[in-house]
Write a protein that holds these residues in place. Structure first.
Motif, PDB file in Angstrom:
ATOM      1  N   LYS A  75      31.296  31.122  41.893  1.00  0.00           N
ATOM      2  CA  LYS A  75      30.698  30.272  42.909  1.00  0.00           C
ATOM      3  C   LYS A  75      29.993  31.115  43.947  1.00  0.00           C
ATOM      4  O   LYS A  75      30.435  32.217  44.278  1.00  0.00           O
ATOM      5  N   TYR A  76      28.876  30.579  44.475  1.00  0.00           N
ATOM      6  CA  TYR A  76      28.100  31.304  45.477  1.00  0.00           C
ATOM      7  C   TYR A  76      28.373  30.734  46.861  1.00  0.00           C
ATOM      8  O   TYR A  76      28.783  29.589  47.019  1.00  0.00           O
ATOM      9  N   GLY A  77      28.115  31.547  47.871  1.00  0.00           N
ATOM     10  CA  GLY A  77      28.174  31.075  49.239  1.00  0.00           C
ATOM     11  C   GLY A  77      29.474  31.380  49.946  1.00  0.00           C
ATOM     12  O   GLY A  77      30.360  32.069  49.440  1.00  0.00           O
ATOM     13  N   SER A  78      29.586  30.829  51.164  1.00  0.00           N
ATOM     14  CA  SER A  78      30.701  31.153  52.048  1.00  0.00           C
ATOM     15  C   SER A  78      32.040  30.647  51.534  1.00  0.00           C
ATOM     16  O   SER A  78      33.089  31.116  51.967  1.00  0.00           O
ATOM     17  N   SER A  79      32.026  29.669  50.634  1.00  0.00           N
ATOM     18  CA  SER A  79      33.279  29.153  50.093  1.00  0.00           C
ATOM     19  C   SER A  79      33.807  30.008  48.950  1.00  0.00           C
ATOM     20  O   SER A  79      34.870  29.731  48.398  1.00  0.00           O
ATOM     21  N   SER A  80      33.061  31.052  48.565  1.00  0.00           N
ATOM     22  CA  SER A  80      33.486  31.937  47.477  1.00  0.00           C
ATOM     23  C   SER A  80      34.317  33.085  48.043  1.00  0.00           C
ATOM     24  O   SER A  80      33.826  33.915  48.808  1.00  0.00           O
ATOM     25  N   THR A  81      35.600  33.133  47.687  1.00  0.00           N
ATOM     26  CA  THR A  81      36.500  34.195  48.152  1.00  0.00           C
ATOM     27  C   THR A  81      37.391  34.650  47.004  1.00  0.00           C
ATOM     28  O   THR A  81      37.752  33.856  46.134  1.00  0.00           O
ATOM     29  N   VAL A  82      37.743  35.937  47.030  1.00  0.00           N
ATOM     30  CA  VAL A  82      38.637  36.519  46.020  1.00  0.00           C
ATOM     31  C   VAL A  82      39.607  37.451  46.724  1.00  0.00           C
ATOM     32  O   VAL A  82      39.190  38.303  47.524  1.00  0.00           O
ATOM     33  N   ALA A  83      40.909  37.297  46.439  1.00  0.00           N
ATOM     34  CA  ALA A  83      41.903  38.186  47.054  1.00  0.00           C
ATOM     35  C   ALA A  83      43.163  38.214  46.197  1.00  0.00           C
ATOM     36  O   ALA A  83      43.529  37.208  45.579  1.00  0.00           O
ATOM     37  N   PHE A  84      43.813  39.389  46.154  1.00  0.00           N
ATOM     38  CA  PHE A  84      45.117  39.495  45.507  1.00  0.00           C
ATOM     39  C   PHE A  84      46.173  39.019  46.497  1.00  0.00           C
ATOM     40  O   PHE A  84      46.178  39.415  47.661  1.00  0.00           O
ATOM     41  N   THR A  85      47.056  38.159  46.037  1.00  0.00           N
ATOM     42  CA  THR A  85      48.118  37.655  46.906  1.00  0.00           C
ATOM     43  C   THR A  85      49.475  38.257  46.572  1.00  0.00           C
ATOM     44  O   THR A  85      50.400  38.212  47.381  1.00  0.00           O
ATOM     45  N   ASN A  86      49.592  38.822  45.379  1.00  0.00           N
ATOM     46  CA  ASN A  86      50.856  39.422  44.961  1.00  0.00           C
ATOM     47  C   ASN A  86      50.567  40.369  43.795  1.00  0.00           C
ATOM     48  O   ASN A  86      49.730  40.070  42.944  1.00  0.00           O
ATOM     49  N   SER A  87      51.224  41.509  43.768  1.00  0.00           N
ATOM     50  CA  SER A  87      51.019  42.446  42.659  1.00  0.00           C
ATOM     51  C   SER A  87      52.131  43.471  42.623  1.00  0.00           C
ATOM     52  O   SER A  87      52.842  43.676  43.621  1.00  0.00           O
ATOM     53  N   ASP A  88      52.270  44.135  41.473  1.00  0.00           N
ATOM     54  CA  ASP A  88      53.204  45.247  41.371  1.00  0.00           C
ATOM     55  C   ASP A  88      52.783  46.362  42.325  1.00  0.00           C
ATOM     56  O   ASP A  88      51.611  46.454  42.727  1.00  0.00           O
ATOM     57  N   ALA A  89      53.718  47.216  42.661  1.00  0.00           N
ATOM     58  CA  ALA A  89      53.488  48.249  43.677  1.00  0.00           C
ATOM     59  C   ALA A  89      52.288  49.124  43.382  1.00  0.00           C
ATOM     60  O   ALA A  89      51.509  49.453  44.280  1.00  0.00           O
ATOM     61  N   ASN A  90      52.074  49.527  42.149  1.00  0.00           N
ATOM     62  CA  ASN A  90      50.994  50.456  41.817  1.00  0.00           C
ATOM     63  C   ASN A  90      49.764  49.777  41.199  1.00  0.00           C
ATOM     64  O   ASN A  90      48.839  50.455  40.783  1.00  0.00           O
ATOM     65  N   PHE A  91      49.770  48.452  41.171  1.00  0.00           N
ATOM     66  CA  PHE A  91      48.702  47.755  40.460  1.00  0.00           C
ATOM     67  C   PHE A  91      47.328  48.008  41.071  1.00  0.00           C
ATOM     68  O   PHE A  91      46.389  48.446  40.398  1.00  0.00           O
ATOM     69  N   ILE A  92      47.170  47.748  42.357  1.00  0.00           N
ATOM     70  CA  ILE A  92      45.855  47.817  42.992  1.00  0.00           C
ATOM     71  C   ILE A  92      45.309  49.239  42.999  1.00  0.00           C
ATOM     72  O   ILE A  92      44.158  49.489  42.618  1.00  0.00           O
ATOM     73  N   SER A  93      46.143  50.203  43.403  1.00  0.00           N
ATOM     74  CA  SER A  93      45.658  51.591  43.492  1.00  0.00           C
ATOM     75  C   SER A  93      45.371  52.180  42.118  1.00  0.00           C
ATOM     76  O   SER A  93      44.386  52.889  41.931  1.00  0.00           O
ATOM     77  N   ASN A  94      46.192  51.896  41.138  1.00  0.00           N
ATOM     78  CA  ASN A  94      45.992  52.460  39.805  1.00  0.00           C
ATOM     79  C   ASN A  94      44.739  51.929  39.126  1.00  0.00           C
ATOM     80  O   ASN A  94      44.090  52.630  38.347  1.00  0.00           O
ATOM     81  N   LEU A  95      44.391  50.678  39.413  1.00  0.00           N
ATOM     82  CA  LEU A  95      43.226  50.082  38.755  1.00  0.00           C
ATOM     83  C   LEU A  95      41.927  50.287  39.516  1.00  0.00           C
ATOM     84  O   LEU A  95      40.876  49.854  39.070  1.00  0.00           O
ATOM     85  N   GLY A  96      41.984  50.905  40.666  1.00  0.00           N
ATOM     86  CA  GLY A  96      40.756  51.255  41.363  1.00  0.00           C
ATOM     87  C   GLY A  96      40.202  50.201  42.283  1.00  0.00           C
ATOM     88  O   GLY A  96      39.049  50.295  42.720  1.00  0.00           O
ATOM     89  N   PHE A  97      41.005  49.189  42.644  1.00  0.00           N
ATOM     90  CA  PHE A  97      40.538  48.187  43.606  1.00  0.00           C
ATOM     91  C   PHE A  97      40.646  48.754  45.006  1.00  0.00           C
ATOM     92  O   PHE A  97      41.567  49.516  45.326  1.00  0.00           O
ATOM     93  N   SER A  98      39.704  48.349  45.865  1.00  0.00           N
ATOM     94  CA  SER A  98      39.663  48.909  47.215  1.00  0.00           C
ATOM     95  C   SER A  98      40.743  48.336  48.115  1.00  0.00           C
ATOM     96  O   SER A  98      41.052  48.901  49.156  1.00  0.00           O
ATOM     97  N   GLY A  99      41.321  47.184  47.747  1.00  0.00           N
ATOM     98  CA  GLY A  99      42.357  46.582  48.573  1.00  0.00           C
ATOM     99  C   GLY A  99      42.537  45.138  48.202  1.00  0.00           C
ATOM    100  O   GLY A  99      41.895  44.623  47.300  1.00  0.00           O
TER     101      GLY A  99
END
Length: 251
Positions: A75-99
């Motif tokens: 979806k385009y526009g201001s209503s388009s948002t993406v965020a992680f709400t829960n994850s394993d301890a090393n998930f975000i850093s190991n996969l290269g996501f900025s946060g």
């Protein structure tokens, strides 16, 4: 993406919120991936098949930019948002996501025919002026003038104009709209309305004359009735007078 293409119980689970809808807990397949692209295909498929997102017509696209992964919604526009709400301890850093912070999209901004247009995602909508009702899809590109847009009236507008010429919308008023006829058929309707009005005026005049004539006849009849009654009284008086004369014999 840093080293860590091997997924295990410590880095394979996560939840994601897209456009305000949160997924169930998603588990990537445990094992070693041969490439970043293979892992991206797995993760994108798992997110897009999540029932919470799929039932709301939500999907995402995952891209790899020099080891940094990013997720964007469909979806385009201001209503388009993406965020992680829960994850394993090393998930975000190991996969290269900025946060895990959610980043909202932006609506396109611009003018149509020199007037600021309403924005909704990739669309600009003109709400005033000669261009009112025109909706444009902006698919990207440099800022600035995008050129000219031409349009022609569709079948619906043509039919609407035709019906306007057929139906006299003001005919229910006391005077109709005979002073502002538009179109051949509307003119015919107004002509008939004038004739109806003339007939109604003639009927009113005739009713008035009939009422006056009826009143005159009643007056004349009453006068005649009174005269006949007087004559009968005179006749009775004369008969009585003749009967009283001496030597008068009534044969």
């Amino acid at each position: 993406m840093v080293a860590g293409l091997t997924m295990d119980d410590n880095n394979n689970s996560f939840q994601i919120r897209v456009n305000g809808y949160e997924s169930s807990l998603i588990d990537l397949t445990i094992g070693t991936y041969t490439s970043v692209d293979e892992m991206i295909i797995e993760m994108q498929a798992k997110i897009n098949s999540d029932s919470n997102l799929k039932d709301n017509d939500i999907s995402v696209n995952i891209t790899n930019d020099a080891g940094k992964l990013s997720i964007t919604s469909n979806k385009y526009g201001s209503s388009s948002t993406v965020a992680f709400t829960n994850s394993d301890a090393n998930f975000i850093s190991n996969l290269g996501f900025s946060g895990s912070t959610s980043v909202a999209g932006l609506n396109v901004e611009g003018m149509i025919n020199g007037i600021s247009a309403s924005d909704d995602g990739q669309y600009l909508l003109s709400e005033s002026g000669d261009s009112e009702g025109i909706k444009l899809l902006i698919e990207g590109g440099a800022l600035g003038d995008r050129g000219n847009v031409t349009y022609s009236e569709g079948l619906t507008t043509v039919m609407n104009d035709l019906l306007d010429s057929i139906i006299d919308t003001n005919i229910s008023e006391s005077s109709g709209d005979v002073a502002s006829s538009q179109g051949i058929i509307d003119g015919k309707v107004d002509s008939l309305y004038k004739k109806i009005t003339d007939l109604e005026e003639q009927e009113e005049a005739l009713t008035y004359r009939m009422d006056n004539y009826e009143e005159r006849l009643y007056t004349q009849f009453n006068a005649m009735d009174i005269a006949v009654s007087n004559l009968n009284n005179t006749m009775s008086y004369l008969e009585s007078a003749l009967d009283a004369l001496p030597g008068y014999t009534n044969d």
